[in-house]
Design an enzyme around this catalytic site. Structure first.
Site, PDB file in Angstrom:
ATOM      1  N   LYS A  26       1.036  -1.645   0.187  1.00 36.02           N
ATOM      2  CA  LYS A  26       0.314   0.237  -0.835  1.00 36.02           C
ATOM      3  C   LYS A  26       0.519   1.697  -0.122  1.00 36.02           C
ATOM      4  O   LYS A  26       0.711   1.787  -0.761  1.00 36.02           O
ATOM      5  CB  LYS A  26      -0.946  -0.305   1.201  1.00 36.02           C
ATOM      6  CG  LYS A  26      -2.085   0.973   0.815  1.00 36.02           C
ATOM      7  CD  LYS A  26      -3.088   0.728   2.307  1.00 36.02           C
ATOM      8  CE  LYS A  26      -3.880  -0.546   2.909  1.00 36.02           C
ATOM      9  NZ  LYS A  26      -4.160  -0.289   4.160  1.00 36.02           N
ATOM     10  N   ARG A 588       1.768 -47.172 -21.810  1.00 36.76           N
ATOM     11  CA  ARG A 588       2.053 -48.939 -20.645  1.00 36.76           C
ATOM     12  C   ARG A 588       1.185 -49.780 -21.876  1.00 36.76           C
ATOM     13  O   ARG A 588      -0.205 -50.036 -21.789  1.00 36.76           O
ATOM     14  CB  ARG A 588       1.260 -48.149 -19.213  1.00 36.76           C
ATOM     15  CG  ARG A 588       1.526 -47.422 -18.682  1.00 36.76           C
ATOM     16  CD  ARG A 588       0.968 -47.060 -17.602  1.00 36.76           C
ATOM     17  NE  ARG A 588       1.364 -45.831 -16.795  1.00 36.76           N
ATOM     18  CZ  ARG A 588       1.279 -44.589 -16.578  1.00 36.76           C
ATOM     19  NH1 ARG A 588       0.180 -44.682 -17.380  1.00 36.76           N
ATOM     20  NH2 ARG A 588       2.121 -43.642 -16.001  1.00 36.76           N
ATOM     21  N   ARG A 644       6.574 -48.489 -24.089  1.00 35.05           N
ATOM     22  CA  ARG A 644       6.872 -49.712 -23.089  1.00 35.05           C
ATOM     23  C   ARG A 644       6.641 -50.615 -23.023  1.00 35.05           C
ATOM     24  O   ARG A 644       5.885 -51.368 -23.404  1.00 35.05           O
ATOM     25  CB  ARG A 644       6.520 -49.181 -21.545  1.00 35.05           C
ATOM     26  CG  ARG A 644       7.734 -49.669 -20.586  1.00 35.05           C
ATOM     27  CD  ARG A 644       6.976 -49.063 -19.669  1.00 35.05           C
ATOM     28  NE  ARG A 644       5.736 -49.255 -19.096  1.00 35.05           N
ATOM     29  CZ  ARG A 644       5.769 -48.626 -17.568  1.00 35.05           C
ATOM     30  NH1 ARG A 644       6.487 -47.574 -16.908  1.00 35.05           N
ATOM     31  NH2 ARG A 644       3.904 -49.027 -17.435  1.00 35.05           N
ATOM     32  N   GLU A 771      15.191 -45.424 -14.289  1.00 31.45           N
ATOM     33  CA  GLU A 771      14.469 -45.132 -13.874  1.00 31.45           C
ATOM     34  C   GLU A 771      15.179 -45.759 -12.022  1.00 31.45           C
ATOM     35  O   GLU A 771      14.012 -45.921 -10.706  1.00 31.45           O
ATOM     36  CB  GLU A 771      13.018 -45.355 -13.691  1.00 31.45           C
ATOM     37  CG  GLU A 771      13.049 -47.132 -14.077  1.00 31.45           C
ATOM     38  CD  GLU A 771      11.587 -47.546 -14.387  1.00 31.45           C
ATOM     39  OE1 GLU A 771      10.374 -47.241 -14.348  1.00 31.45           O
ATOM     40  OE2 GLU A 771      11.478 -48.433 -15.630  1.00 31.45           O
ATOM     41  N   SER A 790      14.328 -42.041 -21.275  1.00 34.38           N
ATOM     42  CA  SER A 790      13.171 -41.765 -20.855  1.00 34.38           C
ATOM     43  C   SER A 790      13.111 -41.898 -19.392  1.00 34.38           C
ATOM     44  O   SER A 790      13.162 -43.135 -19.106  1.00 34.38           O
ATOM     45  CB  SER A 790      12.113 -41.772 -21.353  1.00 34.38           C
ATOM     46  OG  SER A 790      11.094 -41.542 -20.809  1.00 34.38           O
ATOM     47  N   GLY A 792      12.284 -42.111 -16.283  1.00 30.15           N
ATOM     48  CA  GLY A 792      10.437 -42.961 -14.895  1.00 30.15           C
ATOM     49  C   GLY A 792      11.625 -42.284 -13.980  1.00 30.15           C
ATOM     50  O   GLY A 792      11.158 -43.305 -12.891  1.00 30.15           O
ATOM     51  N   THR A 793      10.550 -41.190 -13.645  1.00 33.32           N
ATOM     52  CA  THR A 793      11.125 -40.460 -12.215  1.00 33.32           C
ATOM     53  C   THR A 793      10.101 -40.674 -11.603  1.00 33.32           C
ATOM     54  O   THR A 793      10.336 -40.800 -10.459  1.00 33.32           O
ATOM     55  CB  THR A 793      10.746 -38.506 -11.979  1.00 33.32           C
ATOM     56  OG1 THR A 793       9.705 -38.861 -12.638  1.00 33.32           O
ATOM     57  CG2 THR A 793      12.116 -38.298 -12.888  1.00 33.32           C
ATOM     58  N   CYS A 857       8.768 -39.178 -18.578  1.00 33.82           N
ATOM     59  CA  CYS A 857       7.633 -39.856 -18.109  1.00 33.82           C
ATOM     60  C   CYS A 857       6.965 -40.159 -16.911  1.00 33.82           C
ATOM     61  O   CYS A 857       6.096 -40.391 -17.119  1.00 33.82           O
ATOM     62  CB  CYS A 857       7.219 -40.496 -19.322  1.00 33.82           C
ATOM     63  SG  CYS A 857       8.580 -42.547 -18.629  1.00 33.82           S
ATOM     64  N   TYR A 877      12.445 -33.041 -24.024  1.00 35.08           N
ATOM     65  CA  TYR A 877      10.580 -33.220 -23.715  1.00 35.08           C
ATOM     66  C   TYR A 877      10.230 -33.972 -22.471  1.00 35.08           C
ATOM     67  O   TYR A 877      10.604 -34.306 -21.993  1.00 35.08           O
ATOM     68  CB  TYR A 877      10.355 -34.005 -24.960  1.00 35.08           C
ATOM     69  CG  TYR A 877      10.360 -36.212 -24.947  1.00 35.08           C
ATOM     70  CD1 TYR A 877       9.196 -36.289 -24.158  1.00 35.08           C
ATOM     71  CD2 TYR A 877      11.240 -36.352 -25.307  1.00 35.08           C
ATOM     72  CE1 TYR A 877       9.580 -37.293 -23.871  1.00 35.08           C
ATOM     73  CE2 TYR A 877      11.471 -37.890 -25.438  1.00 35.08           C
ATOM     74  CZ  TYR A 877      11.036 -38.010 -24.716  1.00 35.08           C
ATOM     75  OH  TYR A 877      10.941 -39.479 -24.540  1.00 35.08           O
TER      76      TYR A 877
HETATM   77  P1  ADP Z   1      -7.881  -2.489   3.797  1.00 33.19           P
HETATM   78  O1  ADP Z   1      -6.320  -3.153   3.316  1.00 33.19           O
HETATM   79  O2  ADP Z   1      -8.109  -3.493   4.281  1.00 33.19           O
HETATM   80  O3  ADP Z   1      -8.267  -2.082   2.189  1.00 33.19           O
HETATM   81  P2  ADP Z   1      -7.733   0.351   4.207  1.00 33.19           P
HETATM   82  O4  ADP Z   1      -5.824   1.229   4.721  1.00 33.19           O
HETATM   83  O5  ADP Z   1      -7.164   0.799   2.417  1.00 33.19           O
HETATM   84  O6  ADP Z   1      -7.313  -0.881   4.455  1.00 33.19           O
HETATM   85  O7  ADP Z   1      -8.419   0.914   4.773  1.00 33.19           O
HETATM   86  C1  ADP Z   1     -10.071   0.608   4.369  1.00 33.19           C
HETATM   87  C2  ADP Z   1     -11.197   1.443   4.133  1.00 33.19           C
HETATM   88  O8  ADP Z   1     -11.016   3.038   4.609  1.00 33.19           O
HETATM   89  C3  ADP Z   1     -10.448   2.002   2.566  1.00 33.19           C
HETATM   90  O9  ADP Z   1     -11.736   1.855   2.021  1.00 33.19           O
HETATM   91  C4  ADP Z   1      -9.861   2.824   2.223  1.00 33.19           C
HETATM   92  O10 ADP Z   1     -10.262   3.739   0.937  1.00 33.19           O
HETATM   93  C5  ADP Z   1     -10.389   3.593   3.376  1.00 33.19           C
HETATM   94  N1  ADP Z   1      -8.911   4.651   3.546  1.00 33.19           N
HETATM   95  C6  ADP Z   1      -8.268   4.640   4.039  1.00 33.19           C
HETATM   96  N2  ADP Z   1      -7.318   5.539   4.648  1.00 33.19           N
HETATM   97  C7  ADP Z   1      -7.988   6.493   3.997  1.00 33.19           C
HETATM   98  C8  ADP Z   1      -8.537   8.057   4.084  1.00 33.19           C
HETATM   99  N3  ADP Z   1      -6.926   8.340   4.037  1.00 33.19           N
HETATM  100  N4  ADP Z   1      -9.226   8.849   3.513  1.00 33.19           N
HETATM  101  C9  ADP Z   1     -10.141   8.170   2.836  1.00 33.19           C
HETATM  102  N5  ADP Z   1     -10.397   6.794   3.111  1.00 33.19           N
HETATM  103  C10 ADP Z   1      -9.720   6.138   3.701  1.00 33.19           C
HETATM  104 MG    MG Z   2      -8.013  -1.214   1.211  1.00 30.29          MG
HETATM  105 MG    MG Z   3       9.049 -47.784 -13.979  1.00 23.78          MG
END
Ligand code: ADP
Ligand code: MG
Ligand code: MG
Length: 900
Positions: A26, A588, A644, A771, A790, A792-793, A857, A877
């Site tokens: 993120k 086979r 075979r 094999e 071939s 035969g593993t 194979c 192959y």
């Molecule tokens: P998740 O990983 O569970 O999606 P988020 O950190 O993305 O968690 O946040 C949860 C919700 O809150 C999301 O819908 C996100 O868009 C919203 N959100 C997070 N930060 C803000 C922010 N600064 N302003 C408005 N909405 C936010």
């Molecule tokens: Mg999110």
């Molecule tokens: Mg065999």
């Protein structure tokens, strides 16, 4: 000094998309979007390293708080607001964000900074008292849950958490006011709720809700860090194999408000449809709401645009029509993000009083259908190159589109009754039967059946074929049931130990419930789950699947390994060709003997005590074998077919009931007693290491003679008919070169005889299966006598590890749990052990014959990781069951790209 806090805002960011390990997904993408000039509320990210240190030592690294203050000051400057200020307060969200997304596992708190000191200022500034109290009640709900309860280690019984208790208060308020939507509550309602909330929190948690902005912020940060070690997060990481050492980052970000009235909104979207792959902007939004509302399902979200509308959402306004300008701006950002990331994105956005803000972007998750379609279309659009397209599709996603699937909606509702090993992918639904004969008979009556057995044997094959799906209580991924089912692309679950099967009484008990013959069950062989009842299935159609064809064309262009198939019957050979096989790597011959007409001659041959009787019995089989080989060579023409020679331990063919004993004794003109003695003399304590493989042909040369003759007569006939055919005769289980030269002499003699008798000239090869460890070690000598190898593993794994592949089920689960083995070595080749022997075999074999043709194979020929290994080992192959051919084509292309 190490940097702990990374700033982003106003077009500039300290981090970038490639900093995922440090900033989490993120944080890294918020930084990247900021630098791209996309409107992102300013903020900062505290690194995953800080989290790791905090969780270890319970304190923050030196200097971290100063960096935090500086970053916060930077945000305040951009916003012209101050955190905790009574006149013009800044509010922030505190968001978790790990390297890899862990949906629903980690925590986020919104609206941090609202206190009795900041509320009046915000009301004055916005002139929107209702909004402020809506934001406040949300903060209290999230904060008490995430910070005051979860992070404090309080674990209330299910449904009695603080958040639930607050929600109950809110529901009671809605009831009292006779409204259903949160948005229908008035300012006074919200004010009264907030007071009730605070009281409840003091009561239940024994602490007041914090009324200081900075306390809230630090509490939020700490709670997000701690949420990394929450119970849910830990078990999620175990399932997804995410290392516990990673830690999460924390993002502190200026709040933007989608809940400021009817020109405000929030939404989530995918830049393309993640279920179909169609290049259509796809998403949902809600007016006057904060982000969590869309996901939480408290209100039914609206479709993003007109194209997304369904019957159910027809009446709801799309963002496209409700806020056309903002929508267009969002479309522009969508296009920009796809161009920049070269992939489908999953985004979050919020609109505050008509102004658009982006809150998240990441590569979107998709199912198999969508992955395949997007890969091909993005190449056409010039967004990615062919190699990238190939790497985008996981082999198991291809699997998804090749089999009927259990309707995910039905499955979600049903809830599994048992779980076993996912041996044959796809879905299957039918009525339970407990014997192969019942399966066949019921199927003849037009019924759909599932064959349920403790385990299967070659004698069950007819019933297995007739069944929609196969379920066994015992056995592993390479058990008989698993191999056969996979070969046919049949849904199959094995090793489902929760089943108590009573085949005599024709019942099965699972989880205390008794199922009878005729009861309906449904299997999802892709994940190994068993369901009660008849669930809906969805059918595939590859020929009409243009997206699949495009992807496969690209794979064929990029791969260097050839793909063959393991097939014993012309229908299977044809099926494999349709899937793109370039020959048969393993035919086979023993499966050809279970036919009722042949099994008697086969048994005569086995119990014969002298050469004359044996020869007489063997020669009865010649016409059958010739016809079989003709069929299969013709079906694969002009591709090569590796046949075979007879391989299995003989006693497999002479498990006889009383009737069969009588019949066979009569046929042979011996007493039943005599026959019984002969059969018990064939018994072996270690049949896998017993009289099998080329040891049969050495002891009974007439078997090799007959098989070689059948192959060459079929070849001569087809050649005469103008067909191009190419048999490769393969001698199994060779451990020393002298075994091979012994068999070679017979085979070559037969070829010469047949050429002379028919006057037809044809080409063929004689080679061997590698094999046994000794074959690998002496491959240079063996190569003198072999025209091809071939591997035969399956047997090579069995003999290298000393694990019986039929009995590994007894301890494999423990080995996997204890991490003694990383995975089942019969499924994915053990590269360090068995693999080293393969490499040695290749190198030694080619030291004798530079251009020795080498393939594999075993079951491993269809396993993507093993295919990568075989590519590196220099094989020509891989050969796998028909339904794995497309997966092998894709995996071979990926291997070529990866190892360029
Ligand atoms: P998740 O990983 O569970 O999606 P988020 O950190 O993305 O968690 O946040 C949860 C919700 O809150 C999301 O819908 C996100 O868009 C919203 N959100 C997070 N930060 C803000 C922010 N600064 N302003 C408005 N909405 C936010
Ligand atoms: Mg999110
Ligand atoms: Mg065999």
């Amino acid at each position: 000094m190490k940097k702990n806090v990374y700033f982003f805002g106003d077009g500039k960011a300290d981090g970038r998309a490639t900093d995922k390990n440090l900033l989490g997904g993120k944080g890294a993408n918020l930084a990247e979007m900021t630098s791209l000039g996309i409107p992102v509320p300013p903020g900062f990210t505290i690194t995953t390293d800080v989290c790791v240190e905090y969780l270890k030592q319970d304190t923050y690294p030196q200097g971290m708080e100063q960096e935090l203050n500086d970053a916060l000051a930077g945000v305040e400057k951009i916003m012209g607001q101050k955190f905790g200020d009574s006149e013009n307060p800044l509010l922030v969200s505190v968001r978790s964000g790990a390297r890899q997304s862990m949906p629903g596992m980690m925590e986020t708190v919104l609206n941090v900074g609202l206190t009795s000191g900041t509320i009046p200022g915000l009301i004055k500034k916005t002139g929107n008292e209702r909004f402020v109290y809506d934001a406040y009640r949300r903060l209290i709900m999230m904060y008490s849950d995430v910070v005051m309860e979860k992070a404090a280690g309080i674990e209330p019984p299910n449904g009695e958490g603080i958040r639930n208790q607050l929600e109950e208060l809110m529901d009671a308020m809605k009831e009292k006011r006779d409204v259903t939507l949160d948005t229908d509550l008035t300012t006074d309602d919200l004010k009264s709720l907030v007071a009730q909330f605070k009281e409840k929190i003091s009561d239940v948690l024994g602490k007041p809700f914090p009324d200081n902005a900075r306390d809230q912020l630090l509490g939020g940060i700490e709670a997000v860090f701690r949420s990394w070690n929450g119970k849910r997060a830990i078990s999620y990481r175990k399932i997804e194999n995410i290392p516990h050492e990673w830690g999460t980052a924390v993002n502190v970000q200026t709040m933007v408000f989608g809940n400021m009235g009817n020109s405000s909104a929030t939404g989530v979207a995918f830049t393309r449809n993640p279920a179909t792959g169609e290049n259509v902007f796809y998403g949902e939004w809600l007016v006057n709401a904060q982000g969590e509302d869309v996901v939480a399902g408290t209100r039914t979200p609206n479709p993003l645009n007109e194209a997304n509308k369904t019957e159910d959402t027809q009446h709801l306004a799309s963002l496209e029509t409700a806020m056309p300008e903002v929508y267009q701006q969002l479309v522009t950002i969508r296009n920009g993000l796809e161009k920049h990331y070269h992939d489908m994105q999953d985004i979050e956005f919020t609109i505050q009083e008509g102004r658009l803000w982006m809150l998240q972007t990441r590569n979107g998750k998709r199912n198999g259908v969508a992955a395949i379609r997007m890969a091909g279309e993005m190449v056409e659009e010039g967004l990615i190159d062919k190699a990238t397209a190939i790497m985008r599709v996981q082999p198991k996603q291809l699997d998804e589109i090749m089999h009927p699937m259990v309707d995910p909606k039905a499955e979600f509702k049903a809830g599994a009754i048992a779980k076993g090993l996912p041996a044959g992918p796809g879905g299957g639904t039918g009525q339970i039967v407990f014997t192969a004969d019942d399966a066949e008979n019921w199927a003849k009556d037009g019924k759909q059946v599932i064959l349920v057995r403790n385990e299967t044997s070659p004698e069950d094959v007819h019933g297995m074929h007739a069944a929609e799906a196969i379920l066994t209580a015992k056995g592993g991924m390479t058990s008989h049931a698993a191999l056969v089912a996979r070969g046919w692309g049949k849904c199959c679950i094995v090793g489902c130990s929760a089943l108590q099967i009573n085949a005599k009484a024709k019942t099965m008990i699972v989880g205390g419930k008794t199922f009878k013959e005729g009861d309906w069950i449904t299997l999802n062989g892709t994940i190994g789950k068993v369901y009660e009842g008849k669930l809906n299935l969805i059918e595939p159609d590859l020929e009409k699947n243009k997206d699949y064809q495009i992807l496969m064309d690209i794979a064929d262009e990029l791969r260097t390994l050839k793909i063959r198939t393991n097939a014993d019957r012309p229908e299977d050979a044809q099926q494999a060709r349709d899937f793109g096989a370039q020959g048969i790597g393993l035919c086979r011959t023993e499966h050809m003997f279970f036919d009722p007409e042949r099994i008697l001659a086969m048994r005569e041959m086995i119990v014969a005590e002298d050469e004359t009787t044996r020869r007489k019995a063997v020669m009865k089989l010649l016409p059958f074998q010739r016809a079989d080989f003709k069929g299969i060579l013709a079906a694969m023409s002009p591709f090569p077919v590796t046949i075979r020679l007879l391989d299995p331990p003989l006693h497999e063919f002479v498990t006889l009931d009383d009737g069969q004993i009588t019949e066979l004794a009569n046929e042979l003109g011996i007493t039943e007693n005599h026959l019984r003695n002969r059969v018990s003399a064939l018994h072996e304590s270690n049949p896998m290491l017993g009289h099998r493989g080329c040891r049969l042909g050495v002891a009974y040369p007439e078997i090799t003679e007959m098989q070689a003759r059948a192959i060459f007569e079929a070849t001569a006939e087809l050649t005469k008919e103008g067909k191009t055919v190419f048999p490769e005769v393969m001698v199994p289980l060779v451990g020393t070169v002298t075994e091979l030269s012994n068999q070679n002499a017979i085979i070559n003699q037969m070829a010469a005889d047949v050429k002379a008798e028919t006057g037809v000239n044809f080409e063929y090869m004689v080679g061997t299966m590698i094999e046994l460890p000794r074959a690998c070690v002496t491959a240079d000598e063996i190569a003198k006598e072999a025209e091809f190898f071939s591997f035969g593993t399956n047997d090579l794994t069995q003999t290298t590890y000393g694990f019986s592949r039929d009995d590994i089920g007894g301890f494999l689960p423990i080995y996997l749990d204890e991490k003694i083995l990383k995975n089942d070595p019969f499924q994915s080749i053990d590269q360090n052990g068995v693999g080293e022997l393969v490499k040695m075999g290749v190198q030694k074999g080619r030291s004798t014959k530079k251009d020795l043709k080498i393939g594999v194979c075993g079951e491993h020929g269809g396993d993507p990781d093993s295919i990568d290994f075989f590519h590196r080992a220099g094989l020509n192959y891989v050969s796998c069951s028909p339904y794995r051919v497309p997966i092998a084509r894709l995996a071979a292309a990926q291997a070529a790209i990866r190892n360029k």
